[in-house]
Design a protein around this motif. Structure first.
Motif, PDB file in Angstrom:
ATOM      1  N   LEU A   1       0.828  -1.197   0.000  1.00 25.45           N
ATOM      2  CA  LEU A   1       0.000   0.000   0.000  1.00 25.45           C
ATOM      3  C   LEU A   1       0.867   1.254   0.000  1.00 25.45           C
ATOM      4  O   LEU A   1       1.935   1.291   0.618  1.00 25.45           O
ATOM      5  CB  LEU A   1      -0.903   0.048   1.234  1.00 25.45           C
ATOM      6  CG  LEU A   1      -1.846  -1.121   1.505  1.00 25.45           C
ATOM      7  CD1 LEU A   1      -2.681  -0.816   2.742  1.00 25.45           C
ATOM      8  CD2 LEU A   1      -2.733  -1.418   0.314  1.00 25.45           C
ATOM      9  N   LYS A   2       0.355   2.278  -0.668  1.00 22.54           N
ATOM     10  CA  LYS A   2       0.951   3.609  -0.577  1.00 22.54           C
ATOM     11  C   LYS A   2      -0.219   4.580  -0.467  1.00 22.54           C
ATOM     12  O   LYS A   2      -1.124   4.572  -1.301  1.00 22.54           O
ATOM     13  CB  LYS A   2       1.809   3.927  -1.785  1.00 22.54           C
ATOM     14  CG  LYS A   2       2.602   5.240  -1.652  1.00 22.54           C
ATOM     15  CD  LYS A   2       3.531   5.450  -2.852  1.00 22.54           C
ATOM     16  CE  LYS A   2       4.688   4.472  -2.830  1.00 22.54           C
ATOM     17  NZ  LYS A   2       5.681   4.745  -3.914  1.00 22.54           N
TER      18      LYS A   2
ATOM     19  N   ILE B   1      -1.761   5.748  12.906  1.00 30.39           N
ATOM     20  CA  ILE B   1      -1.581   5.047  11.628  1.00 30.39           C
ATOM     21  C   ILE B   1      -0.450   4.028  11.748  1.00 30.39           C
ATOM     22  O   ILE B   1      -0.571   2.881  11.307  1.00 30.39           O
ATOM     23  CB  ILE B   1      -1.252   6.054  10.499  1.00 30.39           C
ATOM     24  CG1 ILE B   1      -2.278   7.186  10.465  1.00 30.39           C
ATOM     25  CG2 ILE B   1      -1.168   5.334   9.162  1.00 30.39           C
ATOM     26  CD1 ILE B   1      -3.673   6.764  10.192  1.00 30.39           C
ATOM     27  N   LEU B   2       0.647   4.439  12.357  1.00 32.16           N
ATOM     28  CA  LEU B   2       1.802   3.550  12.502  1.00 32.16           C
ATOM     29  C   LEU B   2       1.476   2.381  13.424  1.00 32.16           C
ATOM     30  O   LEU B   2       1.998   1.276  13.247  1.00 32.16           O
ATOM     31  CB  LEU B   2       3.004   4.336  13.037  1.00 32.16           C
ATOM     32  CG  LEU B   2       3.463   5.522  12.162  1.00 32.16           C
ATOM     33  CD1 LEU B   2       4.635   6.238  12.809  1.00 32.16           C
ATOM     34  CD2 LEU B   2       3.822   5.065  10.758  1.00 32.16           C
TER      35      LEU B   2
ATOM     36  N   PRO C   1       1.866  -2.060  11.552  1.00 30.47           N
ATOM     37  CA  PRO C   1       3.215  -2.226  12.113  1.00 30.47           C
ATOM     38  C   PRO C   1       4.331  -2.166  11.074  1.00 30.47           C
ATOM     39  O   PRO C   1       5.470  -1.882  11.417  1.00 30.47           O
ATOM     40  CB  PRO C   1       3.147  -3.608  12.777  1.00 30.47           C
ATOM     41  CG  PRO C   1       1.695  -3.818  13.072  1.00 30.47           C
ATOM     42  CD  PRO C   1       0.971  -3.157  11.936  1.00 30.47           C
ATOM     43  N   THR C   2       4.005  -2.438   9.808  1.00 33.59           N
ATOM     44  CA  THR C   2       5.038  -2.406   8.756  1.00 33.59           C
ATOM     45  C   THR C   2       5.156  -1.028   8.094  1.00 33.59           C
ATOM     46  O   THR C   2       5.942  -0.859   7.166  1.00 33.59           O
ATOM     47  CB  THR C   2       4.725  -3.452   7.661  1.00 33.59           C
ATOM     48  OG1 THR C   2       3.466  -3.121   7.057  1.00 33.59           O
ATOM     49  CG2 THR C   2       4.662  -4.863   8.242  1.00 33.59           C
TER      50      THR C   2
ATOM     51  N   LEU D   1       3.156  10.857   3.467  1.00 30.13           N
ATOM     52  CA  LEU D   1       3.115   9.797   2.459  1.00 30.13           C
ATOM     53  C   LEU D   1       3.649   8.536   3.123  1.00 30.13           C
ATOM     54  O   LEU D   1       4.785   8.502   3.603  1.00 30.13           O
ATOM     55  CB  LEU D   1       3.960  10.155   1.243  1.00 30.13           C
ATOM     56  CG  LEU D   1       4.043   9.093   0.127  1.00 30.13           C
ATOM     57  CD1 LEU D   1       2.656   8.815  -0.457  1.00 30.13           C
ATOM     58  CD2 LEU D   1       5.015   9.518  -0.957  1.00 30.13           C
ATOM     59  N   ILE D   2       2.809   7.509   3.169  1.00 32.68           N
ATOM     60  CA  ILE D   2       3.121   6.304   3.941  1.00 32.68           C
ATOM     61  C   ILE D   2       3.001   5.069   3.055  1.00 32.68           C
ATOM     62  O   ILE D   2       2.112   4.991   2.195  1.00 32.68           O
ATOM     63  CB  ILE D   2       2.161   6.178   5.146  1.00 32.68           C
ATOM     64  CG1 ILE D   2       2.352   7.371   6.096  1.00 32.68           C
ATOM     65  CG2 ILE D   2       2.382   4.866   5.901  1.00 32.68           C
ATOM     66  CD1 ILE D   2       1.318   7.447   7.191  1.00 32.68           C
ATOM     67  N   GLU D   3       3.883   4.101   3.266  1.00 35.01           N
ATOM     68  CA  GLU D   3       3.751   2.803   2.601  1.00 35.01           C
ATOM     69  C   GLU D   3       3.685   1.719   3.667  1.00 35.01           C
ATOM     70  O   GLU D   3       4.237   1.865   4.769  1.00 35.01           O
ATOM     71  CB  GLU D   3       4.912   2.540   1.638  1.00 35.01           C
ATOM     72  CG  GLU D   3       6.257   2.319   2.285  1.00 35.01           C
ATOM     73  CD  GLU D   3       7.330   1.912   1.266  1.00 35.01           C
ATOM     74  OE1 GLU D   3       7.039   1.931   0.058  1.00 35.01           O
ATOM     75  OE2 GLU D   3       8.450   1.579   1.714  1.00 35.01           O
ATOM     76  N   ALA D   4       2.978   0.623   3.336  1.00 35.13           N
ATOM     77  CA  ALA D   4       2.820  -0.481   4.284  1.00 35.13           C
ATOM     78  C   ALA D   4       2.504  -1.753   3.521  1.00 35.13           C
ATOM     79  O   ALA D   4       2.036  -1.708   2.378  1.00 35.13           O
ATOM     80  CB  ALA D   4       1.711  -0.173   5.290  1.00 35.13           C
ATOM     81  N   GLU D   5       2.778  -2.888   4.168  1.00 36.36           N
ATOM     82  CA  GLU D   5       2.457  -4.191   3.591  1.00 36.36           C
ATOM     83  C   GLU D   5       1.296  -4.819   4.353  1.00 36.36           C
ATOM     84  O   GLU D   5       1.286  -4.793   5.589  1.00 36.36           O
ATOM     85  CB  GLU D   5       3.668  -5.131   3.663  1.00 36.36           C
ATOM     86  CG  GLU D   5       4.809  -4.750   2.740  1.00 36.36           C
ATOM     87  CD  GLU D   5       5.941  -5.755   2.825  1.00 36.36           C
ATOM     88  OE1 GLU D   5       5.978  -6.529   3.803  1.00 36.36           O
ATOM     89  OE2 GLU D   5       6.788  -5.779   1.923  1.00 36.36           O
TER      90      GLU D   5
END
Length: 307
Positions: free
Chosen positions: A226-227, A238-239, A243-244, A256-260
């Motif tokens: 995800l972005k 959000i964090l 957790p990723t 601007l955040i990315e996550a799996e």
């Protein structure tokens, strides 16, 4: 004494109807036993408490504040039916003194009184333990379970782990006929029964900790990257939810955040954030959100008669 109780020699002698010398001999015997079997533990006299205690140098007895915290989390989880919740709380209470129990009971009595179990209100502890043994022994099992729509299903599975998320315990399992796909999730309270098939499965070590970092609302599926843009001040929320997550860029209150994540369970949460979140990629998921928003807009544009 091993539970943290303070023993007064005169009081205990009176309770058992013996003289103080008898109790002293008992203490001597216990000291010898502890020295032989439990190194690091000994009976000492606590001058402040005016009684004898076991001093555990290796593992200190659990404290009242820890017990209080455990019980608060347990009640908030709402994971167990009334009978199991009361049994668990009483079991936790048993490791602290009566005076500490009374203090904690007064602090949680209102929550216990108003405790509302989940809708299913089923006992699940035995199922959790029995399935855990199958996981340990790598037993192939067949489960009979109830689906969301109320229908019953059967699957031959390789049980991998039991995890807790959002009020429910889940069995994480590999479905035998889909060995090359991602694991599936079965709510433990919906497992009606299971049986051993008399054979073992081979599986690489399952890292439930890594899985939990990438699962939202226990939805399975392929790994997604995800972005998204978050506009707000509480970025730590959000964090914590992802957790990723990594912050790629920041300008004032825009991140601007990315996550799996695994699967599309994240959709439920992303939509709940309203205008604070804008998903950038993957594109197919962005389009799905746009379609859902359009349907929501259409629904709320309709005039509905008051019921």
């Amino acid at each position: 004494m091993r539970k943290g109780y303070i023993i007064n020699k005169k009081e205990i002698a009176s309770e058992f109807g013996v003289n103080v010398r008898t109790i002293q001999r008992d203490f001597d015997d216990i000291r010898n036993y502890l020295a032989d079997k439990f190194q690091g533990q000994e009976i000492i006299y606590d001058y402040q408490a005016k009684g004898y205690i076991i001093d555990n140098q290796e593992n200190k007895v659990v404290s009242a504040v820890e017990i209080f915290t455990f019980i608060k989390i347990l009640i908030e989880s709402r994971a167990f039916c009334d009978a199991e919740m009361n049994g668990l709380i009483n079991s936790i209470f048993s490791v602290i003194s009566k005076s500490e129990q009374n203090v904690i009971k007064s602090l949680v009595s209102n929550e216990v009184f108003h405790f509302k179990p989940l809708t299913h209100n089923k006992p699940i502890l035995k199922n959790i333990w029995d399935i855990a043994q199958c996981i340990l022994r790598k037993e192939v099992i067949e489960i009979q379970f109830k689906k969301v729509n109320g229908e019953e299903g059967r699957r031959v599975i390789y049980p991998l782990s039991i995890v807790f998320s959002e009020f429910y315990f889940y069995l994480v399992a590999q479905i035998e006929e889909f060995e090359n796909k991602e694991p599936a999730f079965f709510r433990v309270d919906r497992i009606l029964k299971f049986k051993l098939l008399g054979r073992k499965f081979k599986a690489k070590r399952f890292e439930e900790g890594e899985l939990k970092k990438r699962i939202l609302f226990m939805y399975g599926g392929e790994l997604l990257h995800l972005k998204f843009i978050y506009k707000g001040q509480a970025v730590e929320a959000i964090l914590d939810r992802f957790p990723t997550a990594k912050i790629l860029n920041q300008s004032q209150n825009e991140y601007l955040i990315e996550a799996e994540v695994y699967g599309k369970g994240c959709l439920m949460w992303l939509l709940s954030q309203g205008e604070n979140i804008e998903l950038i990629s993957p594109i197919f998921l962005r389009e799905e959100i746009k379609n859902k928003i359009a349907k929501m807009n259409e629904r709320y544009s309709m005039e509905r008669l008051r019921v």
